[in-house]
Design a protein around this motif. Structure first.
Motif, mmCIF file in Angstrom:
data_model
loop_
_atom_site.group_PDB
_atom_site.id
_atom_site.type_symbol
_atom_site.label_atom_id
_atom_site.label_comp_id
_atom_site.label_asym_id
_atom_site.label_seq_id
_atom_site.Cartn_x
_atom_site.Cartn_y
_atom_site.Cartn_z
ATOM 1 N N GLU A 176 0.864 -1.179 0.000
ATOM 2 C CA GLU A 176 0.000 0.000 0.000
ATOM 3 C C GLU A 176 0.901 1.229 0.000
ATOM 4 N N GLY A 177 0.884 2.000 -1.105
ATOM 5 C CA GLY A 177 1.764 3.171 -1.176
ATOM 6 C C GLY A 177 1.063 4.414 -0.685
ATOM 7 N N MET A 178 -0.154 4.609 -1.175
ATOM 8 C CA MET A 178 -0.874 5.839 -0.902
ATOM 9 C C MET A 178 -2.142 5.459 -0.145
ATOM 10 N N GLY A 179 -2.404 6.129 0.945
ATOM 11 C CA GLY A 179 -3.624 5.832 1.683
ATOM 12 C C GLY A 179 -4.817 6.470 1.011
ATOM 13 N N GLY A 180 -6.028 6.002 1.344
ATOM 14 C CA GLY A 180 -7.230 6.623 0.811
ATOM 15 C C GLY A 180 -7.363 8.061 1.266
ATOM 16 N N GLY A 181 -6.744 8.378 2.416
ATOM 17 C CA GLY A 181 -6.790 9.732 2.953
ATOM 18 C C GLY A 181 -6.142 10.734 2.010
ATOM 19 N N ASP A 182 -5.025 10.328 1.387
ATOM 20 C CA ASP A 182 -4.333 11.213 0.442
ATOM 21 C C ASP A 182 -5.229 11.529 -0.748
ATOM 22 N N VAL A 183 -5.944 10.507 -1.242
ATOM 23 C CA VAL A 183 -6.825 10.681 -2.404
ATOM 24 C C VAL A 183 -7.910 11.699 -2.085
ATOM 25 N N LYS A 184 -8.548 11.542 -0.904
ATOM 26 C CA LYS A 184 -9.630 12.455 -0.525
ATOM 27 C C LYS A 184 -9.081 13.862 -0.277
ATOM 28 N N MET A 185 -7.871 13.921 0.283
ATOM 29 C CA MET A 185 -7.282 15.236 0.537
ATOM 30 C C MET A 185 -7.007 15.963 -0.776
ATOM 31 N N LEU A 186 -6.487 15.248 -1.768
ATOM 32 C CA LEU A 186 -6.196 15.907 -3.045
ATOM 33 C C LEU A 186 -7.489 16.288 -3.773
ATOM 34 N N ALA A 187 -8.524 15.480 -3.599
ATOM 35 C CA ALA A 187 -9.829 15.859 -4.166
ATOM 36 C C ALA A 187 -10.301 17.165 -3.529
ATOM 37 N N MET A 188 -10.107 17.296 -2.215
ATOM 38 C CA MET A 188 -10.486 18.531 -1.520
ATOM 39 C C MET A 188 -9.675 19.722 -2.033
ATOM 40 N N ILE A 189 -8.392 19.509 -2.249
ATOM 41 C CA ILE A 189 -7.533 20.585 -2.766
ATOM 42 C C ILE A 189 -8.046 21.041 -4.140
ATOM 43 N N HIS A 226 10.854 5.608 6.793
ATOM 44 C CA HIS A 226 10.824 6.508 7.947
ATOM 45 C C HIS A 226 10.569 7.951 7.548
ATOM 46 N N ALA A 227 10.396 8.157 6.245
ATOM 47 C CA ALA A 227 10.185 9.528 5.778
ATOM 48 C C ALA A 227 8.838 10.045 6.273
ATOM 49 N N LEU A 228 8.626 11.322 6.087
ATOM 50 C CA LEU A 228 7.387 11.943 6.539
ATOM 51 C C LEU A 228 6.202 11.432 5.725
ATOM 52 N N PRO A 229 5.001 11.406 6.333
ATOM 53 C CA PRO A 229 3.815 10.980 5.573
ATOM 54 C C PRO A 229 3.484 11.984 4.468
ATOM 55 N N TYR A 230 2.899 11.445 3.373
ATOM 56 C CA TYR A 230 2.681 12.244 2.169
ATOM 57 C C TYR A 230 1.742 13.430 2.408
ATOM 58 N N GLY A 231 0.787 13.279 3.342
ATOM 59 C CA GLY A 231 -0.154 14.360 3.627
ATOM 60 C C GLY A 231 0.532 15.644 4.089
ATOM 61 N N THR A 232 1.697 15.514 4.746
ATOM 62 C CA THR A 232 2.414 16.714 5.186
ATOM 63 C C THR A 232 2.957 17.478 3.969
ATOM 64 N N PHE A 233 3.463 16.742 2.971
ATOM 65 C CA PHE A 233 3.946 17.403 1.748
ATOM 66 C C PHE A 233 2.784 18.022 0.972
ATOM 67 N N LEU A 234 1.664 17.279 0.934
ATOM 68 C CA LEU A 234 0.485 17.797 0.234
ATOM 69 C C LEU A 234 0.017 19.104 0.873
ATOM 70 N N SER A 235 0.030 19.168 2.207
ATOM 71 C CA SER A 235 -0.401 20.388 2.904
ATOM 72 C C SER A 235 0.475 21.568 2.511
ATOM 73 N N LEU A 236 1.796 21.377 2.577
ATOM 74 C CA LEU A 236 2.722 22.466 2.250
ATOM 75 C C LEU A 236 2.566 22.889 0.794
ATOM 76 N N ALA A 237 2.465 21.888 -0.098
ATOM 77 C CA ALA A 237 2.366 22.187 -1.532
ATOM 78 C C ALA A 237 1.048 22.894 -1.846
ATOM 79 N N ALA A 238 -0.038 22.473 -1.194
ATOM 80 C CA ALA A 238 -1.345 23.083 -1.457
ATOM 81 C C ALA A 238 -1.369 24.522 -0.952
ATOM 82 N N LEU A 239 -0.755 24.757 0.189
ATOM 83 C CA LEU A 239 -0.700 26.118 0.732
ATOM 84 C C LEU A 239 0.097 27.024 -0.210
ATOM 85 N N CYS A 240 1.210 26.496 -0.697
ATOM 86 C CA CYS A 240 2.051 27.242 -1.641
ATOM 87 C C CYS A 240 1.269 27.528 -2.934
ATOM 88 N N SER A 241 0.529 26.532 -3.432
ATOM 89 C CA SER A 241 -0.265 26.719 -4.655
ATOM 90 C C SER A 241 -1.364 27.745 -4.440
#
Ligand SMILES: [Zn+2]
Length: 257
Positions: A176-189, A226-241
């Motif tokens: 499992e690479g991407m959680g369903g949470g990431d998909v819903k978050m990007l839909a929200m973005i 051990h890297a950071l979860p993808y949602g943290t990058f999505l948050s920063l990138a969405a704020l920047c966008s």
């Protein structure tokens, strides 16, 4: 006071207050607790916080970062979230000015801050934030830029692309690479920002993810696990966008003219 200074002070105070509320959400949502009641209390001794224990940043500083009763340390996350929210609110004013677009964008930024902090700590992007976020984002977009059609395409593109990447990764690696949470978050973005900025968010989050990934691997000699979860990058990138996206896209398109 000039109208400019008044707006900055007003948004700074609003940011601190919303940041304080976001702290409650960040603490309680992953634990499936109500965000309205009961009043906040010390998890160690049960001391119920009074109004003067709840003044953003100030109370934390006066109490030296400890519970008034039992002196157990309080997480540094509390003042950090409040100060970051304040800075982001003022930053929106500096970018957009006194415009009605501040209403959806400040709400969007607040949701992103909560998602960032919850994903960082719990590796979780609660549906209770992302799903209403899609609906509210589409409702605002119907009345304000980017417009409903743009936002609907953004929701489908955002959710769809990430879902496809997740499926492909799963078929290829069995993990499992991407959680369903990431998909819903990007839909929200996509619902808030429209299809152009949701694609920009994907690009920026991948760049940021690769950069941090390389640093983590170099410093800790560990894997990406051990890297950071993808949602943290999505948050920063969405704020920047949200703040600079139209300028970044205009600059990029100008390169090819
Ligand atoms: Zn206590």
């Amino acid at each position: 006071m000039s109208p400019d200074a008044l707006a900055v002070v007003g948004l700074a105070i609003l940011g601190l207050a919303i940041g304080s509320f976001l702290n409650v959400c960040i603490h309680r949502l992953p634990r499936q607790a109500s965000i309205v009641s009961p009043a906040s209390s010390c998890p160690h001794c049960g001391y119920v916080l009074r109004w003067f224990d709840n003044i953003p940043v100030v109370s934390y500083a006066l109490l030296g970062g400890r519970c008034r009763q039992c002196r157990t340390p309080i997480s540094i996350r509390y003042p950090i979230v409040e100060i970051v929210t304040m800075a982001i609110f003022v930053g929106h004013y500096l970018v957009f000015g006194w415009d009605i677009i501040l209403v959806p964008r400040l709400l969007f930024a607040s949701i992103l801050i909560a998602l960032f902090a919850i994903d960082l700590e719990h590796h979780l992007l609660p549906n209770v934030l992302t799903l209403p976020g899609i609906v509210v984002g589409l409702a605002f977009s119907a009345m304000l830029p980017p417009g409903l059609a743009d936002a609907l395409i953004g929701t489908l593109v955002g959710g769809g692309i990430l879902w496809l990447i997740g499926e492909a990764y799963y078929r290829y690696s069995g993990q499992e690479g991407m959680g369903g949470g990431d998909v819903k978050m990007l839909a929200m973005i996509g619902a808030f920002l429209g299809w152009k900025l949701v694609i920009l968010t994907l690009v920026l989050s991948s760049l940021l993810g690769s950069l941090i990934g390389v640093i983590v691997i170099a410093v800790r000699k560990g894997g990406m696990k051990h890297a950071l979860p993808y949602g943290t990058f999505l948050s920063l990138a969405a704020l920047c966008s949200s703040l600079f996206g139209s300028r970044i896209i205009a600059w990029y398109l100008a390169l090819y003219q």
